[in-house]
Scaffold this motif. Sequence first.
Motif, PDB file in Angstrom:
ATOM      1  N   ARG A 163       0.840  -1.217   0.000  1.00  0.00           N
ATOM      2  CA  ARG A 163       0.000   0.000   0.000  1.00  0.00           C
ATOM      3  C   ARG A 163       0.865   1.252   0.000  1.00  0.00           C
ATOM      4  O   ARG A 163       0.628   2.181  -0.752  1.00  0.00           O
ATOM      5  CB  ARG A 163      -0.925   0.023   1.217  1.00  0.00           C
ATOM      6  CG  ARG A 163      -1.938  -1.090   1.222  1.00  0.00           C
ATOM      7  CD  ARG A 163      -3.267  -0.651   0.591  1.00  0.00           C
ATOM      8  NE  ARG A 163      -4.142  -1.805   0.430  1.00  0.00           N
ATOM      9  CZ  ARG A 163      -4.945  -2.001  -0.592  1.00  0.00           C
ATOM     10  NH1 ARG A 163      -5.001  -1.130  -1.574  1.00  0.00           N
ATOM     11  NH2 ARG A 163      -5.706  -3.066  -0.664  1.00  0.00           N
TER      12      ARG A 163
ATOM     13  N   ALA B  43      -6.553   7.704  -7.636  1.00  0.00           N
ATOM     14  CA  ALA B  43      -6.649   6.587  -6.685  1.00  0.00           C
ATOM     15  C   ALA B  43      -7.153   5.311  -7.361  1.00  0.00           C
ATOM     16  O   ALA B  43      -6.719   4.204  -7.010  1.00  0.00           O
ATOM     17  CB  ALA B  43      -7.550   6.981  -5.535  1.00  0.00           C
ATOM     18  N   SER B  44      -8.046   5.453  -8.360  1.00  0.00           N
ATOM     19  CA  SER B  44      -8.611   4.258  -9.002  1.00  0.00           C
ATOM     20  C   SER B  44      -7.534   3.468  -9.742  1.00  0.00           C
ATOM     21  O   SER B  44      -7.536   2.229  -9.751  1.00  0.00           O
ATOM     22  CB  SER B  44      -9.729   4.664  -9.973  1.00  0.00           C
ATOM     23  OG  SER B  44      -9.221   5.577 -10.915  1.00  0.00           O
TER      24      SER B  44
ATOM     25  N   GLU C 152      -5.373   1.690  -7.105  1.00  0.00           N
ATOM     26  CA  GLU C 152      -6.095   0.545  -6.547  1.00  0.00           C
ATOM     27  C   GLU C 152      -6.053  -0.640  -7.514  1.00  0.00           C
ATOM     28  O   GLU C 152      -5.817  -1.775  -7.125  1.00  0.00           O
ATOM     29  CB  GLU C 152      -7.554   0.965  -6.259  1.00  0.00           C
ATOM     30  CG  GLU C 152      -8.352  -0.020  -5.450  1.00  0.00           C
ATOM     31  CD  GLU C 152      -7.699  -0.399  -4.122  1.00  0.00           C
ATOM     32  OE1 GLU C 152      -7.099   0.483  -3.479  1.00  0.00           O
ATOM     33  OE2 GLU C 152      -7.785  -1.591  -3.755  1.00  0.00           O
TER      34      GLU C 152
ATOM     35  N   TYR D 248      -2.889  -2.841  -7.538  1.00  0.00           N
ATOM     36  CA  TYR D 248      -2.539  -3.614  -6.349  1.00  0.00           C
ATOM     37  C   TYR D 248      -2.351  -5.115  -6.652  1.00  0.00           C
ATOM     38  O   TYR D 248      -1.337  -5.704  -6.283  1.00  0.00           O
ATOM     39  CB  TYR D 248      -3.606  -3.404  -5.270  1.00  0.00           C
ATOM     40  CG  TYR D 248      -3.199  -3.964  -3.938  1.00  0.00           C
ATOM     41  CD1 TYR D 248      -2.426  -3.229  -3.052  1.00  0.00           C
ATOM     42  CD2 TYR D 248      -3.569  -5.255  -3.570  1.00  0.00           C
ATOM     43  CE1 TYR D 248      -2.027  -3.752  -1.837  1.00  0.00           C
ATOM     44  CE2 TYR D 248      -3.183  -5.790  -2.356  1.00  0.00           C
ATOM     45  CZ  TYR D 248      -2.415  -5.031  -1.504  1.00  0.00           C
ATOM     46  OH  TYR D 248      -2.020  -5.558  -0.310  1.00  0.00           O
TER      47      TYR D 248
END
Length: 182
Positions: free
Chosen positions: A22, A36-37, A40, A43
Amino acid sequence: MTQLQPARILRVDAEWMREHLRETLEIYGEAMGYPASVVEARYGHAASHTTRMGFEAVAAFDPAEALIGFGYGYTTRPGQWWYDQVADALGRARSRQWLRDTFELCEFHVGPDQQGMGVGRNLLRTLLGGVAHPHVVLSTPDSDTRAFRLYRSESFVDLMRSHYFPGDTRPFAILGLTRRPR
Ligand SMILES: CC(C)(COP(=O)(O)OP(=O)(O)OC[C@H]1O[C@@H](n2cnc3c(N)ncnc32)[C@H](O)[C@@H]1OP(=O)(O)O)[C@@H](O)C(=O)NCCC(=O)NCCS
């Protein structure tokens, strides 16, 4: 006068990277200016990269031990998305030359506030210092960025310019480095 303290650069293993994914991806998002998308969505890919053959990683910390940068890569191999794209673009002969027994520098980022002070170069040299592959390859946005200048100054050469990866409207440069045998 206060002396600026140098960043601490450490080689880290796959387990460390999984535990700090993270934090590292936050730096990735800030350094690349991604929303942010996008971070994410990265990840799962990043987690799977840590299990790849030849995985090697480095991390940089400020004097307060906060993470300020990281880099990682692994042995590039057929069947991996990036390998297949690049092999196709380079053609058979140049793929044989550049993609066999080759380390792919996959991610390499320093937080925006810490850029331009030598942290990246130190990370890159430490990472590649621990890699035995005779070749290193990477792709980077094809423009006059700090990343591009840094790779050039570390002897990376053009394998391909203005390459478009599916799903990305930006042109990329594919760069390669031949390393002296150790
Ligand atoms: C690419 C990146 C990781 C390099 O890290 P960095 O810490 O900024 O890199 P460095 O400071 O080691 O070197 C970059 C520049 O700083 C200069 N520099 C190095 N040491 C310095 C020092 N002590 N004082 C002042 N400048 C210095 C270098 O000459 C170089 O100059 P340039 O910008 O004119 O080319 C970082 O800039 C970054 O995260 N960029 C955005 C994300 C990105 O593009 N990642 C790579 C994707 S492929």
